[in-house]
Design a protein around this motif. Structure first.
Motif, short mmCIF file in Angstrom:
data_model
loop_
_atom_site.label_atom_id
_atom_site.label_comp_id
_atom_site.label_asym_id
_atom_site.label_seq_id
_atom_site.Cartn_x
_atom_site.Cartn_y
_atom_site.Cartn_z
N GLY A 84 16.23 -18.40 75.04
CA GLY A 84 14.90 -18.97 75.23
C GLY A 84 13.96 -18.10 76.03
N ALA A 85 14.38 -16.84 76.33
CA ALA A 85 13.52 -15.91 77.08
C ALA A 85 12.63 -15.18 76.09
CB ALA A 85 14.37 -14.93 77.88
N ARG A 86 11.59 -15.86 75.63
CA ARG A 86 10.75 -15.33 74.56
C ARG A 86 10.00 -14.06 74.98
NH1 ARG A 86 13.75 -18.27 72.20
NH2 ARG A 86 13.19 -20.02 70.87
N ALA A 87 9.49 -14.04 76.22
CA ALA A 87 8.77 -12.85 76.67
C ALA A 87 9.69 -11.64 76.71
CB ALA A 87 8.15 -13.10 78.05
N GLU A 88 10.90 -11.83 77.20
CA GLU A 88 11.86 -10.73 77.24
C GLU A 88 12.21 -10.27 75.83
OE1 GLU A 88 16.46 -9.73 78.59
OE2 GLU A 88 15.49 -11.57 79.31
N ALA A 89 12.44 -11.22 74.95
CA ALA A 89 12.77 -10.85 73.56
C ALA A 89 11.66 -10.03 72.94
CB ALA A 89 13.03 -12.12 72.74
N ARG A 90 10.41 -10.43 73.21
CA ARG A 90 9.29 -9.65 72.67
C ARG A 90 9.25 -8.25 73.28
NH1 ARG A 90 6.72 -14.86 72.76
NH2 ARG A 90 5.99 -14.52 74.90
#
Length: 380
Positions: A230-236
């Motif tokens: 759920g770490a969307r910013a990190e994934a991006r």
């Protein structure tokens, strides 16, 4: 759920939370893992390439270039760039033609980042920089492991294992090998990555990809795990690094195609299908396990994989997935002379042994747990 007392770790291992039936399955699968690792005894043998008194590879013209001759090639490229013999792509392709290396597809030519930096340094500079990078990586991992290893004995063991993982990498003759640098950068990236703090890790991973293209697999794994958590910013952030790498790779492809011709040799392909045993052998050859009999090193590889699976920490889980991903990559695509692809996971590999005592203790305790809950019905 009973919690077993940890002897090494600050908390219980992943196996302490298993049900008795699952623990028994895990205990039964451990010998299977060890037997699978022993398949290294029957895996393909990497071709040997000795060095002559003049520093040239002694492998035959018909034999695929191996580890030592690759190092010599990269040293020649750095020397050529340093002496202004031409731009990087001219120097690299000329050196590869002279050594009878394939030049097609374009990925057979390494990206210019590492050679350009090394050529800008004095002769002793690359070796010193390599030692400094290893020292910083070891210090970063020492801090992370210190958080979960409360006693002096496990910390000392982890330090020895970390040194053993890196000792085989810090030979002065290997400073030109790209996989070694990429492996250290990936290890440092993992150590610095924490929930909510990932920019430094992504930047180091991008540097690793610009040195060795196979580092992109690490970034794919980290992006997928960040998205799952759920770490969307990190994934991006990881995806952005992949996109930047893709642009650099496209520019590299254009430059290589401009320096080569249809008459240049073509690489046979990367579908070695050598299996898990070859990954085990590659790891043993890339660490101090190479000094053990192959059967002993293979069994230790199995225990090390078990150890990494034991550590109930997101950091340990990430490295375990990275190990599995590179194991699949090497087992499916590597050819015998590509055994040094394992250098990309070697800097941390042996540390998994420090988690084995508690992992085995928790797994056995859960598998042998015979406690029952008795419900007594009282009628009034």
């Amino acid at each position: 759920m009973a919690r077993t007392a940890s002897r090494w770790l600050a908390g219980p291992t992943r196996f302490a939370a298993l049900s008795r039936s699952r623990a028994r399955i895990g205990l039964a699968l451990l010998p299977v893992l060890l037997l699978l690792c022993l398949s290294a005894l029957f895996a393909a043998q990497p071709p040997s390439a000795g060095m002559s008194a003049t520093g040239e590879p002694t492998s035959s013209a018909d034999e695929a270039p191996a580890h030592d001759s690759d190092v010599v090639l990269y040293e020649k490229i750095v020397a050529g760039v340093r002496s202004d013999a031409g731009d990087y792509y001219t120097v690299a392709t000329d050196a590869m033609r002279a050594g009878r290396y394939p030049l097609r597809p374009f990925v057979t030519v390494r990206m210019p980042a590492l050679a350009t930096v090394q050529a800008a340094l004095p002769d002793w500079g690359p070796s010193l920089l390599l030692v400094l990078l290893a020292a910083v990586t070891a210090a970063a991992w020492g801090l992370r492991l210190g958080e979960v290893l409360p006693g002096w004995a496990p910390r000392a063991a982890a330090s020895v294992l970390l040194l053993g993982s890196m000792l085989a990498l810090l030979q002065p003759a290997l400073w030109a090998l790209h996989d070694l640098w990429a492996g250290l950068l990936i290890a440092l990236s993992l150590a610095l990555r924490r929930p909510g703090r990932w920019m430094e890790a992504v930047a180091l991973a991008l540097a690793a990809m610009l040195i060795r293209e196979t580092a992109a697999l690490y970034v794919v794994v980290m992006a997928a795990l960040a998205w799952r958590d759920g770490a969307r910013a990190e994934a991006r952030g990881w995806v952005a690094a992949l996109l930047l790498f893709g642009l650099a790779l496209a520019a590299h492809a254009h430059a290589v195609m401009g320096a080569t011709s249809p008459l240049d040799a073509i690489l046979p392909g990367w579908t070695g299908l050598l299996g898990a045993g070859f990954f085990v052998k590659a790891v043993t050859l890339s660490t101090v396990l190479q000094f053990l009999p192959l059967w002993g090193g293979a069994l230790l590889v199995g225990l090390i994989l078990f150890g990494w699976a034991s550590w109930a920490d997101p950091l340990g889980h990430r490295f375990l997935v990275v190990l599995i991903a590179y194991g699949a990559l090497i087992g499916v695509f590597a050819r015998p002379e590509n055994f040094y692809w394992a250098l990309i996971v070697a800097p941390l590999f042996l540390v998994g042994l420090v988690f084995v005592p508690d992992g085995l203790r928790d797994l056995v305790a859960r598998a042998l747990d015979k406690r029952r809950i008795t419900v007594t019905r009282v009628t009034r």
